[in-house]
Design an enzyme around this catalytic site. Sequence first.
Site, PDB file in Angstrom:
ATOM      1  N   HIS A  82       0.851  -1.206   0.000  1.00 42.07           N
ATOM      2  CA  HIS A  82       0.000   0.000   0.000  1.00 42.07           C
ATOM      3  C   HIS A  82       0.880   1.248   0.000  1.00 42.07           C
ATOM      4  O   HIS A  82       0.670   2.173  -0.797  1.00 42.07           O
ATOM      5  CB  HIS A  82      -0.928  -0.010   1.214  1.00 42.07           C
ATOM      6  CG  HIS A  82      -1.580   1.312   1.492  1.00 42.07           C
ATOM      7  ND1 HIS A  82      -2.582   1.832   0.711  1.00 42.07           N
ATOM      8  CD2 HIS A  82      -1.339   2.244   2.459  1.00 42.07           C
ATOM      9  CE1 HIS A  82      -2.949   3.012   1.186  1.00 42.07           C
ATOM     10  NE2 HIS A  82      -2.212   3.298   2.248  1.00 42.07           N
ATOM     11  N   ASP A 111       6.323  21.893 -26.247  1.00 41.61           N
ATOM     12  CA  ASP A 111       6.285  20.530 -25.699  1.00 41.61           C
ATOM     13  C   ASP A 111       7.421  20.424 -24.690  1.00 41.61           C
ATOM     14  O   ASP A 111       8.092  21.419 -24.392  1.00 41.61           O
ATOM     15  CB  ASP A 111       6.478  19.484 -26.823  1.00 41.61           C
ATOM     16  CG  ASP A 111       5.839  18.149 -26.455  1.00 41.61           C
ATOM     17  OD1 ASP A 111       6.098  17.652 -25.344  1.00 41.61           O
ATOM     18  OD2 ASP A 111       5.062  17.611 -27.267  1.00 41.61           O
ATOM     19  N   TRP A 147       6.982  -0.115   3.737  1.00 45.54           N
ATOM     20  CA  TRP A 147       7.450   0.562   2.517  1.00 45.54           C
ATOM     21  C   TRP A 147       8.873   1.081   2.695  1.00 45.54           C
ATOM     22  O   TRP A 147       9.551   1.398   1.725  1.00 45.54           O
ATOM     23  CB  TRP A 147       6.481   1.689   2.120  1.00 45.54           C
ATOM     24  CG  TRP A 147       6.734   3.006   2.795  1.00 45.54           C
ATOM     25  CD1 TRP A 147       6.318   3.353   4.045  1.00 45.54           C
ATOM     26  CD2 TRP A 147       7.446   4.130   2.273  1.00 45.54           C
ATOM     27  NE1 TRP A 147       6.728   4.630   4.330  1.00 45.54           N
ATOM     28  CE2 TRP A 147       7.430   5.137   3.256  1.00 45.54           C
ATOM     29  CE3 TRP A 147       8.102   4.398   1.065  1.00 45.54           C
ATOM     30  CZ2 TRP A 147       8.037   6.373   3.090  1.00 45.54           C
ATOM     31  CZ3 TRP A 147       8.710   5.640   0.889  1.00 45.54           C
ATOM     32  CH2 TRP A 147       8.674   6.604   1.892  1.00 45.54           C
ATOM     33  N   SER A 174      12.623   6.225 -14.207  1.00 45.12           N
ATOM     34  CA  SER A 174      11.560   7.017 -14.832  1.00 45.12           C
ATOM     35  C   SER A 174      11.492   8.411 -14.205  1.00 45.12           C
ATOM     36  O   SER A 174      11.400   9.428 -14.916  1.00 45.12           O
ATOM     37  CB  SER A 174      10.232   6.280 -14.661  1.00 45.12           C
ATOM     38  OG  SER A 174       9.163   7.140 -14.912  1.00 45.12           O
ATOM     39  N   SER A 175      11.598   8.457 -12.885  1.00 48.82           N
ATOM     40  CA  SER A 175      11.530   9.758 -12.191  1.00 48.82           C
ATOM     41  C   SER A 175      12.705  10.644 -12.567  1.00 48.82           C
ATOM     42  O   SER A 175      12.548  11.857 -12.765  1.00 48.82           O
ATOM     43  CB  SER A 175      11.572   9.562 -10.673  1.00 48.82           C
ATOM     44  OG  SER A 175      10.374   9.046 -10.225  1.00 48.82           O
ATOM     45  N   HIS A 258      13.133  11.601   3.412  1.00 50.44           N
ATOM     46  CA  HIS A 258      12.572  12.868   3.854  1.00 50.44           C
ATOM     47  C   HIS A 258      12.393  13.870   2.719  1.00 50.44           C
ATOM     48  O   HIS A 258      11.309  14.441   2.575  1.00 50.44           O
ATOM     49  CB  HIS A 258      13.280  13.481   5.050  1.00 50.44           C
ATOM     50  CG  HIS A 258      12.377  14.514   5.658  1.00 50.44           C
ATOM     51  ND1 HIS A 258      11.283  14.172   6.422  1.00 50.44           N
ATOM     52  CD2 HIS A 258      12.306  15.836   5.489  1.00 50.44           C
ATOM     53  CE1 HIS A 258      10.604  15.252   6.719  1.00 50.44           C
ATOM     54  NE2 HIS A 258      11.194  16.278   6.167  1.00 50.44           N
ATOM     55  N   GLU A 260      11.794  13.059  -0.123  1.00 51.48           N
ATOM     56  CA  GLU A 260      10.667  12.469  -0.863  1.00 51.48           C
ATOM     57  C   GLU A 260       9.323  13.040  -0.377  1.00 51.48           C
ATOM     58  O   GLU A 260       8.412  13.268  -1.161  1.00 51.48           O
ATOM     59  CB  GLU A 260      10.709  10.948  -0.691  1.00 51.48           C
ATOM     60  CG  GLU A 260       9.503  10.190  -1.220  1.00 51.48           C
ATOM     61  CD  GLU A 260       9.366  10.229  -2.730  1.00 51.48           C
ATOM     62  OE1 GLU A 260      10.368  10.537  -3.408  1.00 51.48           O
ATOM     63  OE2 GLU A 260       8.258   9.974  -3.221  1.00 51.48           O
ATOM     64  N   TYR A 262       8.800  15.978   0.581  1.00 49.50           N
ATOM     65  CA  TYR A 262       8.637  17.291  -0.068  1.00 49.50           C
ATOM     66  C   TYR A 262       8.468  17.161  -1.565  1.00 49.50           C
ATOM     67  O   TYR A 262       7.825  18.001  -2.195  1.00 49.50           O
ATOM     68  CB  TYR A 262       9.796  18.211   0.322  1.00 49.50           C
ATOM     69  CG  TYR A 262       9.734  18.478   1.806  1.00 49.50           C
ATOM     70  CD1 TYR A 262       8.764  19.326   2.321  1.00 49.50           C
ATOM     71  CD2 TYR A 262      10.562  17.810   2.692  1.00 49.50           C
ATOM     72  CE1 TYR A 262       8.628  19.513   3.681  1.00 49.50           C
ATOM     73  CE2 TYR A 262      10.445  17.993   4.056  1.00 49.50           C
ATOM     74  CZ  TYR A 262       9.475  18.844   4.542  1.00 49.50           C
ATOM     75  OH  TYR A 262       9.337  19.020   5.888  1.00 49.50           O
ATOM     76  N   SER A 273      -1.063  27.182  -5.176  1.00 46.66           N
ATOM     77  CA  SER A 273      -0.674  28.565  -5.476  1.00 46.66           C
ATOM     78  C   SER A 273      -1.243  29.055  -6.803  1.00 46.66           C
ATOM     79  O   SER A 273      -1.294  30.261  -7.056  1.00 46.66           O
ATOM     80  CB  SER A 273       0.861  28.692  -5.520  1.00 46.66           C
ATOM     81  OG  SER A 273       1.407  28.288  -4.290  1.00 46.66           O
ATOM     82  N   HIS A 307      15.274  12.521  11.916  1.00 46.04           N
ATOM     83  CA  HIS A 307      14.121  12.625  12.823  1.00 46.04           C
ATOM     84  C   HIS A 307      13.161  11.451  12.647  1.00 46.04           C
ATOM     85  O   HIS A 307      12.271  11.251  13.451  1.00 46.04           O
ATOM     86  CB  HIS A 307      13.404  13.980  12.687  1.00 46.04           C
ATOM     87  CG  HIS A 307      12.675  14.179  11.395  1.00 46.04           C
ATOM     88  ND1 HIS A 307      12.626  15.382  10.750  1.00 46.04           N
ATOM     89  CD2 HIS A 307      11.952  13.350  10.623  1.00 46.04           C
ATOM     90  CE1 HIS A 307      11.908  15.284   9.648  1.00 46.04           C
ATOM     91  NE2 HIS A 307      11.491  14.051   9.549  1.00 46.04           N
ATOM     92  N   HIS A 308      13.360  10.691  11.562  1.00 46.29           N
ATOM     93  CA  HIS A 308      12.543   9.483  11.374  1.00 46.29           C
ATOM     94  C   HIS A 308      13.073   8.329  12.205  1.00 46.29           C
ATOM     95  O   HIS A 308      12.468   7.265  12.240  1.00 46.29           O
ATOM     96  CB  HIS A 308      12.545   9.068   9.900  1.00 46.29           C
ATOM     97  CG  HIS A 308      11.830  10.033   9.018  1.00 46.29           C
ATOM     98  ND1 HIS A 308      10.468   9.974   8.788  1.00 46.29           N
ATOM     99  CD2 HIS A 308      12.270  11.105   8.312  1.00 46.29           C
ATOM    100  CE1 HIS A 308      10.116  10.951   7.975  1.00 46.29           C
ATOM    101  NE2 HIS A 308      11.182  11.659   7.674  1.00 46.29           N
ATOM    102  N   THR A 333       7.472  26.915   5.716  1.00 49.41           N
ATOM    103  CA  THR A 333       6.121  26.380   5.487  1.00 49.41           C
ATOM    104  C   THR A 333       5.082  27.387   5.981  1.00 49.41           C
ATOM    105  O   THR A 333       4.056  27.613   5.326  1.00 49.41           O
ATOM    106  CB  THR A 333       5.937  25.029   6.215  1.00 49.41           C
ATOM    107  OG1 THR A 333       7.046  24.192   5.887  1.00 49.41           O
ATOM    108  CG2 THR A 333       4.657  24.341   5.787  1.00 49.41           C
ATOM    109  N   LYS A 336       4.498  30.111   3.540  1.00 50.74           N
ATOM    110  CA  LYS A 336       3.590  29.744   2.441  1.00 50.74           C
ATOM    111  C   LYS A 336       2.130  29.813   2.900  1.00 50.74           C
ATOM    112  O   LYS A 336       1.278  30.373   2.208  1.00 50.74           O
ATOM    113  CB  LYS A 336       3.914  28.337   1.938  1.00 50.74           C
ATOM    114  CG  LYS A 336       5.314  28.211   1.385  1.00 50.74           C
ATOM    115  CD  LYS A 336       5.534  26.924   0.653  1.00 50.74           C
ATOM    116  CE  LYS A 336       4.844  26.929  -0.673  1.00 50.74           C
ATOM    117  NZ  LYS A 336       5.346  27.920  -1.607  1.00 50.74           N
ATOM    118  N   ARG A 455       1.661   0.826  14.892  1.00 48.92           N
ATOM    119  CA  ARG A 455       1.273   0.674  13.491  1.00 48.92           C
ATOM    120  C   ARG A 455       1.710  -0.705  13.003  1.00 48.92           C
ATOM    121  O   ARG A 455       2.466  -1.403  13.673  1.00 48.92           O
ATOM    122  CB  ARG A 455       1.913   1.781  12.645  1.00 48.92           C
ATOM    123  CG  ARG A 455       3.426   1.717  12.603  1.00 48.92           C
ATOM    124  CD  ARG A 455       4.039   2.952  11.999  1.00 48.92           C
ATOM    125  NE  ARG A 455       3.880   3.027  10.557  1.00 48.92           N
ATOM    126  CZ  ARG A 455       4.700   3.733   9.751  1.00 48.92           C
ATOM    127  NH1 ARG A 455       5.728   4.429  10.254  1.00 48.92           N
ATOM    128  NH2 ARG A 455       4.503   3.764   8.471  1.00 48.92           N
TER     129      ARG A 455
END
Lengths: 531, 70
Positions: A82, A111, A147, A174-175, A258, A260, A262, A273, A307-308, A333, A336, A455
Amino acid sequence: MSSIPHDHAAGGHEHEHAHYPGGIMRWITTTNHKDIGTMYLWFSFTMFLVGGVMALTIRAELFQPGLQVVHPEFFNQLTSLHGLIMVFGAIMPAAVGFANWMIPMLIGAPDMAFARMNNWSFWLLPPAGIMLVGSLFVPGGAVSAGWTLYPPLTIQNGMGMDLAIFAIHIMGASSIMGSINIITTILNLRAPGMTLMKMPLFCWTWLITAYLLIAVMPVLAGAVTMLLTDRHFGTSFFNAAGGGDPVLFQHIFWFFGHPEVYIIIMPAFGIISEIIPVYSRKPLFGYASMVYAVAGIAILSFIVWAHHMFTVGMPTAGLLFYMYATMLIAVPTGVKVFNWLATMWRGAITFETPMLFALGFLFLFTLGGFTGLVLAIMPVDIQIHDTYYVVAHFHYVMVAGSLFAFFGGVYHWIPKWTGTMYSEKLGRIHFWLSLVFFNVAFFPQHFLGLAGMPRRIPDYATQFTDWNMVSSIGAFGFGISQFVFLWAVIKCIRGDGAKAPAKPWEGATTLEWTLPSPAPYHTFETPPVVK
Amino acid sequence: MNDTRRRSDDPDVRASIRRTALVLASIALVFFGGVLASRLFGDQSIGMTVVGAAVFLFLVLGIGRHLGRK
């Protein structure tokens, strides 16, 4: 800057005639950014449904304590897939789909810079997606370590882990190709007069996101390559039994993981925006500060990864550094969020569906950001690490953040994509059902986490039953609500609705609204001149 | 393949596009090589060396091109 005076007559002339093969060959061979954007969006929605079915199976199992629906081993596979499917198969491709559709039209380019590579970037994704989902059916089942793919579990998993590694490599390639394409397009193919600081903010957020992707996807590729060699070629990078260090994997993974976060949220910032100024009928407040805030968030995202993993055992100085650095992200943040609020301040606001989703995003993302700040406080995090509080936090950021912004973006631009106005009634139903059921599903998870529910477990102590029931009801409601979205989109594609004018939104000022609706197959072959 | 006509057919724009893409691809390769090398040789300083050498190379190339143009 969202308001761009331009001289369309000076060069924005369009070709209505489109030459492409019919049927399936159009989609396989296309190099057109609009076709490729459409394919990305459909792929993403398909994977969203696949990942969503997995989520609902998880929630069905968690509806009450005990084991009712699936075996614990399969439950672990579902939670792992998931996450992988939603991150790599649903949210990221959706953001790339928006980039493909909108960036050339927003900057007045004909293009993407590498149109054939663009086609290849997309067509790498379906095999990778099939490999990920297909890994459920190989001996030993899919990856079941979450994951985050932490060793030693991933070293012990079966063949499904090899398929996941291969899929991640392909999606990573691909990315990276997509990111190179986006940066190259933005830097080289902007319309004359469109300086970087005149670009719509969506392009800025994607430019910075693409740089992040180029920096961190290879690191993830390196990490999973080392996992692969640990599994099959006798190395011991992360295998403690051979002298390796499993915690090192966590450091490398979160150096990717991390930023990722963002990568997932910044394109959503860009969409919001674009939406808020249009429906507030005011230019975006503090354009330059928004650009610097996005850049600031991107830079800070590289120095907060640990921090993870506050609980792995780090020197106190390290813990404090990562805690304070993480809290620092709240500053850009906050810039924004306050700029979006200031944009709306005294604006002539109307509440069409895109604006509703933008407001939903603003409220719920801020809540998710706030719980992130709670988690950044190291002594608190040590108490609630790996509990449902964390699950609630990141679903507020990823679902109510990214997904709500993407829904808003679809409703905002679908008149331009299809030439048909969406049904405002369906859009509103979709928004309110999503908003209510999302909160029903995920808000109680804060309580569960604070009460100590871990979890990634298929069974739980009975004191967690009530809120789990509520959460499962919310999850099913949220899942079913998405068919309203599908219905609204299909109606537009079938032309079942009012014909969309070139500029359906009064406050719209960016270049794509100078084109007819639906946007012609080839646009801006002669660049518009931006004044 | 059905292609779109692009104003990027201009040779200068094409060259600029290729240059940008090469720089970006090499950044991705440096990060991939750096993380592998640092663990392969069992020393964090190797990874730093790979990234540092790459940054140095980018600088030399950038300055060299700038001087060459003058």
